[in-house]
Design an enzyme around this catalytic site. Structure first.
Site, short mmCIF file in Angstrom:
data_model
loop_
_atom_site.label_atom_id
_atom_site.label_comp_id
_atom_site.label_asym_id
_atom_site.label_seq_id
_atom_site.Cartn_x
_atom_site.Cartn_y
_atom_site.Cartn_z
CD GLU A 256 -3.04 -0.98 0.32
OE1 GLU A 256 -3.16 0.03 -0.13
OE2 GLU A 256 -3.90 -2.03 0.22
CB CYS A 290 -1.65 7.33 1.07
SG CYS A 290 -3.05 6.13 2.00
P1 NAP Z 1 8.03 5.19 4.75
O1 NAP Z 1 9.27 5.98 5.20
O2 NAP Z 1 8.02 4.52 3.56
O3 NAP Z 1 7.97 4.11 6.05
C1 NAP Z 1 6.78 3.29 6.20
C2 NAP Z 1 7.49 2.06 7.41
O4 NAP Z 1 8.56 1.43 6.64
C3 NAP Z 1 7.93 2.76 8.44
O5 NAP Z 1 7.59 1.48 9.54
C4 NAP Z 1 9.47 2.79 8.26
O6 NAP Z 1 10.15 2.63 9.42
C5 NAP Z 1 9.63 1.48 7.54
N1 NAP Z 1 10.70 1.55 6.71
C6 NAP Z 1 11.53 2.45 6.22
N2 NAP Z 1 12.58 2.10 5.47
C7 NAP Z 1 12.79 0.71 5.72
C8 NAP Z 1 13.51 -0.18 5.35
N3 NAP Z 1 14.86 -0.22 4.53
N4 NAP Z 1 13.25 -1.63 5.63
C9 NAP Z 1 11.97 -1.76 6.11
N5 NAP Z 1 11.27 -0.89 6.74
C10 NAP Z 1 11.33 0.35 6.35
O7 NAP Z 1 6.70 5.97 4.89
P2 NAP Z 1 6.09 6.97 6.08
O8 NAP Z 1 6.80 8.35 5.67
O9 NAP Z 1 6.15 6.39 7.27
O10 NAP Z 1 4.53 7.06 5.49
C11 NAP Z 1 4.23 8.06 4.39
C12 NAP Z 1 3.93 7.33 3.15
O11 NAP Z 1 3.09 6.23 3.44
C13 NAP Z 1 3.37 8.08 2.04
O12 NAP Z 1 4.12 7.93 0.81
C14 NAP Z 1 1.94 7.60 2.05
O13 NAP Z 1 1.28 7.83 0.92
C15 NAP Z 1 2.25 6.16 2.38
N6 NAP Z 1 0.89 5.50 2.94
C16 NAP Z 1 0.18 4.49 2.05
C17 NAP Z 1 -1.08 4.32 2.31
C18 NAP Z 1 -1.75 3.26 1.61
O14 NAP Z 1 -2.71 2.53 2.16
N7 NAP Z 1 -1.72 3.27 0.17
C19 NAP Z 1 -1.41 4.46 3.83
C20 NAP Z 1 -0.76 5.34 4.52
C21 NAP Z 1 0.60 5.85 4.19
P3 NAP Z 1 10.70 3.83 10.33
O15 NAP Z 1 9.49 4.67 10.91
O16 NAP Z 1 11.53 3.19 11.43
O17 NAP Z 1 11.67 4.51 9.30
#
Ligand code: NAP
Length: 485
Positions: A256, A290
């Protein structure tokens, strides 16, 4: 500091195999509140062996949990749902403290999160297989649905509760066990939800929560062969990396990812409804969703009227501290989020856009940003191609239906889109032409546990919620019985 009725819901430890655990090294990660940047507490920084321990605990429990009856799993999920509602005030306070969204919105998210557990408690009892008419008199064909196994659930900070329950509810209903890695900015909601799961009677090891370095945890969860599926919600950039890593052990994946939603207002639309729709879609969670409207296309004939109406409504939004009565827009998650909104505004202004309202930091300082409307934005602006993830509404003019469809689809993303029109034929044409997983027609708030949620193109793989959401956690097994006489 958070003011909980039941302070035992606040855990600074991980849940592994039913035991609240710290890191053997004693290392921790600090967690702060976006409201004041004050420290809320810390959580363990697990090492890779400890994460593998959580996977092993989930794997050990899988053999018994997957054989429980659907009825038992349904009742445990129902008990978990009821405990979430009973504790909604405390959960909302924890969620808002670590995430920043106004407290009323925090409680709203808890209720929304709970709805997924209720829904999947009901779906648990309807995971039917099939009987296929055979092509031979002495053969019988059956299809069984079986849980995939241990699943890893990685979630973002913008919806610290709902993004977890939308996955965990489906996984547990299917008979899978789970290792959850919440965002480092918002771990306490996940830990409190897991605590309530334990109190509801969900057996030790079914739900595990790990915290620490994203890379360390991510490497273990993607490389460990005992993990059979990864369900990730977060940015497209991290999603791509995780997909590549999962390819090494050919894991089942659900993704997602990010969005870049078009919000299209035709000249025959009800403009009051359209303003309300933009307010709901764009400004919930200060634009950090998102599915939020990222590009607002307004028909030339109503552009000036609509721009004035929207600017007035946006200027009236109450920006305020997370826990202040009446706050509608809280702080952004961190300084980097503020920088991104600023960059998108500066870039658009350089390319000829103008500010109708807002445009900069709010007087409250910190990461509070004024809800902003920009006029005369053009397709070459950064905001047209990247998620802003902040309270910025850019208005773009269009003249013809075909042109706006082409502009709306000119993005690598395909999560949500919104169309305001009173022409029935046009609403069908638009719903079918937009390349995305969710279309709101005269509706700005599309998310519900009843409907499938997920994206086309680089917005993701798979669907969550609804009757489709549980399929992602089930294997389909064909049983061919021969020599039946
Ligand atoms: P993110 O930076 O991609 O992080 C999401 C999760 O992934 C966090 O738990 C993060 O951990 C973890 N993560 C980061 N790097 C990783 C790696 N190399 N290996 C494993 N896990 C890793 O996203 P965000 O800034 O938290 O959230 C915003 C994004 O989420 C936006 O792009 C939004 O559109 C998207 N989103 C999508 C949906 C959907 O249903 N399509 C819903 C909500 C949000 P840490 O926090 O420890 O860095």
């Amino acid at each position: 500091m958070i003011g909980l009725d039941d302070s035992s819901l606040f855990h600074e430890a991980c849940l592994i195999g039913g035991v609240w655990s710290t890191a053997s090294t004693g290392k921790v990660l600090d967690v702060t509140t976006p409201e004041t940047q004050a420290r809320l507490g810390s959580v363990p920084m697990l090492d890779r062996t400890e994460v593998a321990g959580a996977v092993a605990a989930a794997h050990d429990r899988f053999s018994t949990w997957s054989r429980t009856t659907a009825q038992d799993r349904a009742e445990l999920l129902r008990a978990w749902y009821e405990l979430i509602l009973e504790n909604a005030r405390d959960l909302g306070r924890i969620l808002s403290a670590e995430q920043g969204k106004p407290w009323a919105e925090g409680i709203g998210e808890i209720n929304y999160a709970a709805s997924f557990i209720r829904w999947f408690s009901e779906e648990a009892r309807r995971l039917y297989g099939d009987v296929i008419p055979s092509n031979s008199v002495n053969r019988r064909f059956l299809v069984l649905k079986q849980p995939i196994g241990v699943v890893a659930l990685i979630t973002p900070w913008n919806f610290p509760a709902a993004m977890i329950t939308r996955k965990a509810g489906a996984a547990l209903a299917a008979g899978c066990t789970a290792v959850i890695k919440p965002a480092s900015a918002t771990p306490y909601t996940a830990l409190a939800l897991a605590d309530l799961g334990q109190r509801a009677g969900i057996p030790a090891g079914v739900l595990n929560v790990v915290t620490g370095s994203a890379r360390v945890i991510g490497d273990e969860l993607t490389e460990n062969v005992l993990v059979r599926k990864l369900s990730f919600t977060g940015s497209t950039e991290v999603g791509r990396q995780l997909l590549a890593k999962c390819s090494q052990t050919v894991k089942n994946v659900s993704m997602e990812l990010g969005g870049n939603a078009p919000f299209i207002i035709f000249d025959d639309a009800n403009l009051d409804d359209a303003v309300q729709g933009v307010m709901a879609s764009k400004f919930r969670n200060a634009g950090q969703t998102c599915v939020c409207a990222n590009r607002i296309f307004v028909h030339d004939a109503i552009y000036d009227t609509f721009a004035a109406m929207l600017s007035k409504a946006v200027a009236e939004l109450r920006v305020g501290p997370t826990f202040a009565e009446g706050s509608e827009i809280g702080p952004l998650i961190d300084a980097a989020a503020v920088d991104k909104v600023r960059e998108h505004i500066d870039d658009a202004l350089k390319k000829g856009a103008t500010v109708l309202t807002g445009g900069g930091l709010h007087e409250l300082g910190g990461t509070y940003f004024k809800p902003t409307v920009l006029a005369n934005v053009t397709v070459d602006c950064a905001v047209m191609n990247e998620e802003t993830f902040g309270p910025l509404a850019p208005l773009i003019r269009f003249g013809h239906e075909d042109d706006v469809i082409a502009m709306a689809n000119a993005t690598e993303y395909g999560l949500a889109s919104y169309v305001y029109t009173n022409d029935l034929n046009r609403s069908w044409r638009m719903a079918e032409a937009l390349e995305c997983g969710i279309v709101g027609i005269n509706e700005g708030a599309t998310s519900t546990e009843l409907g499938p949620f997920g994206g086309f193109k680089q917005s993701g793989l798979g669907r969550e919620g609804s009757k489709f959401g549980v399929d992602d956690y089930l294997e389909v097994k064909f049983v061919n019985i021969g020599n039946v006489r």
